[in-house]
Design a protein around this motif. Structure first.
Motif, PDB file in Angstrom:
ATOM      1  N   GLU A   6       0.822  -1.213   0.000  1.00  0.00           N
ATOM      2  CA  GLU A   6       0.000   0.000   0.000  1.00  0.00           C
ATOM      3  C   GLU A   6       0.854   1.260   0.000  1.00  0.00           C
ATOM      4  N   LYS A   7       2.131   1.124   0.249  1.00  0.00           N
ATOM      5  CA  LYS A   7       3.039   2.262   0.244  1.00  0.00           C
ATOM      6  C   LYS A   7       3.265   2.729  -1.192  1.00  0.00           C
ATOM      7  N   PRO A   8       3.606   3.992  -1.371  1.00  0.00           N
ATOM      8  CA  PRO A   8       3.928   4.463  -2.731  1.00  0.00           C
ATOM      9  C   PRO A   8       5.106   3.683  -3.312  1.00  0.00           C
ATOM     10  N   THR A   9       5.066   3.472  -4.613  1.00  0.00           N
ATOM     11  CA  THR A   9       6.150   2.738  -5.258  1.00  0.00           C
ATOM     12  C   THR A   9       7.393   3.602  -5.374  1.00  0.00           C
ATOM     13  N   ARG A  10       8.522   2.918  -5.472  1.00  0.00           N
ATOM     14  CA  ARG A  10       9.815   3.568  -5.685  1.00  0.00           C
ATOM     15  C   ARG A  10      10.558   2.764  -6.743  1.00  0.00           C
ATOM     16  N   PRO A  11      11.436   3.412  -7.486  1.00  0.00           N
ATOM     17  CA  PRO A  11      12.237   2.651  -8.445  1.00  0.00           C
ATOM     18  C   PRO A  11      13.223   1.740  -7.720  1.00  0.00           C
ATOM     19  N   ALA A  12      13.626   0.693  -8.416  1.00  0.00           N
ATOM     20  CA  ALA A  12      14.585  -0.263  -7.861  1.00  0.00           C
ATOM     21  C   ALA A  12      15.797  -0.384  -8.768  1.00  0.00           C
ATOM     22  N   LEU A  13      16.941  -0.484  -8.138  1.00  0.00           N
ATOM     23  CA  LEU A  13      18.184  -0.827  -8.807  1.00  0.00           C
ATOM     24  C   LEU A  13      18.436  -2.293  -8.496  1.00  0.00           C
ATOM     25  N   PHE A  14      18.417  -3.126  -9.540  1.00  0.00           N
ATOM     26  CA  PHE A  14      18.721  -4.542  -9.409  1.00  0.00           C
ATOM     27  C   PHE A  14      20.176  -4.737  -9.802  1.00  0.00           C
ATOM     28  N   LEU A  15      20.934  -5.378  -8.942  1.00  0.00           N
ATOM     29  CA  LEU A  15      22.358  -5.580  -9.186  1.00  0.00           C
ATOM     30  C   LEU A  15      22.701  -7.061  -9.142  1.00  0.00           C
ATOM     31  N   ASP A  16      23.373  -7.539 -10.175  1.00  0.00           N
ATOM     32  CA  ASP A  16      23.996  -8.841 -10.080  1.00  0.00           C
ATOM     33  C   ASP A  16      25.112  -8.686  -9.051  1.00  0.00           C
ATOM     34  N   ARG A  17      25.545  -9.774  -8.448  1.00  0.00           N
ATOM     35  CA  ARG A  17      26.593  -9.663  -7.431  1.00  0.00           C
ATOM     36  C   ARG A  17      27.977  -9.830  -8.042  1.00  0.00           C
ATOM     37  N   ASP A  18      28.335 -11.058  -8.419  1.00  0.00           N
ATOM     38  CA  ASP A  18      29.688 -11.345  -8.896  1.00  0.00           C
ATOM     39  C   ASP A  18      29.909 -10.711 -10.267  1.00  0.00           C
ATOM     40  N   GLY A  19      30.891  -9.822 -10.337  1.00  0.00           N
ATOM     41  CA  GLY A  19      31.189  -9.127 -11.580  1.00  0.00           C
ATOM     42  C   GLY A  19      30.604  -7.723 -11.631  1.00  0.00           C
ATOM     43  N   VAL A  20      29.698  -7.402 -10.699  1.00  0.00           N
ATOM     44  CA  VAL A  20      29.111  -6.059 -10.643  1.00  0.00           C
ATOM     45  C   VAL A  20      29.442  -5.397  -9.306  1.00  0.00           C
ATOM     46  N   LEU A  21      29.147  -6.065  -8.209  1.00  0.00           N
ATOM     47  CA  LEU A  21      29.491  -5.528  -6.888  1.00  0.00           C
ATOM     48  C   LEU A  21      30.881  -5.971  -6.451  1.00  0.00           C
ATOM     49  N   ASN A  22      31.227  -7.190  -6.782  1.00  0.00           N
ATOM     50  CA  ASN A  22      32.552  -7.702  -6.423  1.00  0.00           C
ATOM     51  C   ASN A  22      33.228  -8.304  -7.642  1.00  0.00           C
ATOM     52  N   LEU A  23      34.540  -8.347  -7.583  1.00  0.00           N
ATOM     53  CA  LEU A  23      35.302  -8.970  -8.655  1.00  0.00           C
ATOM     54  C   LEU A  23      34.942 -10.448  -8.689  1.00  0.00           C
ATOM     55  N   ASP A  24      34.728 -10.957  -9.879  1.00  0.00           N
ATOM     56  CA  ASP A  24      34.289 -12.343 -10.048  1.00  0.00           C
ATOM     57  C   ASP A  24      35.499 -13.242 -10.230  1.00  0.00           C
ATOM     58  N   HIS A  25      35.897 -13.899  -9.121  1.00  0.00           N
ATOM     59  CA  HIS A  25      37.016 -14.841  -9.158  1.00  0.00           C
ATOM     60  C   HIS A  25      36.506 -16.267  -9.299  1.00  0.00           C
ATOM     61  N   GLY A  26      35.210 -16.422  -9.497  1.00  0.00           N
ATOM     62  CA  GLY A  26      34.612 -17.748  -9.620  1.00  0.00           C
ATOM     63  C   GLY A  26      34.191 -18.295  -8.267  1.00  0.00           C
ATOM     64  N   TYR A  27      32.904 -18.409  -8.054  1.00  0.00           N
ATOM     65  CA  TYR A  27      32.334 -19.004  -6.844  1.00  0.00           C
ATOM     66  C   TYR A  27      32.855 -18.343  -5.568  1.00  0.00           C
ATOM     67  N   VAL A  28      32.769 -17.023  -5.508  1.00  0.00           N
ATOM     68  CA  VAL A  28      33.202 -16.285  -4.326  1.00  0.00           C
ATOM     69  C   VAL A  28      32.223 -16.582  -3.188  1.00  0.00           C
ATOM     70  N   SER A  29      32.749 -17.121  -2.091  1.00  0.00           N
ATOM     71  CA  SER A  29      31.891 -17.486  -0.970  1.00  0.00           C
ATOM     72  C   SER A  29      32.472 -17.101   0.388  1.00  0.00           C
ATOM     73  N   ARG A  30      33.698 -16.616   0.403  1.00  0.00           N
ATOM     74  CA  ARG A  30      34.348 -16.242   1.667  1.00  0.00           C
ATOM     75  C   ARG A  30      34.778 -14.784   1.598  1.00  0.00           C
ATOM     76  N   TRP A  31      34.661 -14.098   2.717  1.00  0.00           N
ATOM     77  CA  TRP A  31      35.043 -12.690   2.778  1.00  0.00           C
ATOM     78  C   TRP A  31      36.509 -12.513   2.385  1.00  0.00           C
ATOM     79  N   GLU A  32      37.336 -13.474   2.720  1.00  0.00           N
ATOM     80  CA  GLU A  32      38.765 -13.393   2.394  1.00  0.00           C
ATOM     81  C   GLU A  32      39.003 -13.339   0.883  1.00  0.00           C
ATOM     82  N   ASP A  33      38.062 -13.855   0.108  1.00  0.00           N
ATOM     83  CA  ASP A  33      38.184 -13.881  -1.348  1.00  0.00           C
ATOM     84  C   ASP A  33      37.413 -12.759  -2.026  1.00  0.00           C
ATOM     85  N   PHE A  34      36.738 -11.941  -1.239  1.00  0.00           N
ATOM     86  CA  PHE A  34      35.849 -10.912  -1.756  1.00  0.00           C
ATOM     87  C   PHE A  34      36.636  -9.618  -1.987  1.00  0.00           C
ATOM     88  N   ALA A  35      36.413  -8.981  -3.124  1.00  0.00           N
ATOM     89  CA  ALA A  35      37.005  -7.664  -3.412  1.00  0.00           C
ATOM     90  C   ALA A  35      35.949  -6.831  -4.133  1.00  0.00           C
TER      91      ALA A  35
END
Length: 176
Positions: A6-35
């Motif tokens: 019932e709230k007014p609508t707002r636009p949404a930014l949809f983001l893929d994760r690997d390759g958009v938010l973080n560097l995609d090193h393949g199956y990133v699952s640990r913070w130590e591997d996240f950049a």
């Protein structure tokens, strides 16, 4: 937590994760591997300040393939949330798909998972659970499947091929 439709609508930014938010090193699952991708945290913060919803929609077949667990993914997303908060930013919701046609675990095996991009399930679910202005929304992804999922969900898609995410969106005239 989603808010009432019932709230007014707002636009949404949809983001893929690997390759958009973080560097995609393949199956990133640990913070130590996240950049972080350069400019990613700043982009999320800018859209938050502008009053947009920000959603992550990510294929996570590494779960189904047995490379890491859902708990590992949730822990990584929690660390992402902490790092974003330090930058004055937040993700409103994470949507993920652990399914894959060749998943090692039967419960994650599906011939054509409705949530696995290029299918639009994750985006459609977000738009069902949150009051989203579909026509003003868009997705940033790094693969053709991301663009296809956006198209099928009825939102614009923009293919990010790496580099500085903030500069990419500024170049398209899309940074609020």
């Amino acid at each position: 937590m989603p808010v009432s439709a019932e709230k007014p609508t707002r636009p949404a930014l949809f983001l893929d994760r690997d390759g958009v938010l973080n560097l995609d090193h393949g199956y990133v699952s640990r913070w130590e591997d996240f950049a972080w991708v350069e400019g990613a945290r700043e982009v999320v913060a800018a859209f938050n300040r502008a009053g947009w919803w920000v959603f992550v929609v990510t294929n996570q077949s590494g779960i189904g393939r047995g490379y890491y667990t859902e708990d590992d993914m949730h822990a990584l997303h929690a660390r992402m949330g902490e790092a974003l908060a330090e930058a004055g930013a937040r993700i409103d919701a994470f949507y993920w798909c652990p399914h894959h046609p060749e998943a090692a675990e039967a419960r994650f095996r599906h011939p054509d998972p409705p949530d696995r991009k290029p299918n639009p399930g994750m985006l459609l679910r977000a738009m069902d659970e949150w009051p989203v202005d579909r026509e003003a929304s868009f997705m940033i992804g790094d693969k053709p499947g991301d663009m296809e999922a956006a198209r099928r969900a009825g939102v614009r898609g923009h293919l990010f091929e790496g580099g500085d995410l903030r500069a990419f969106l500024e170049g398209l005239g899309l940074l609020p």
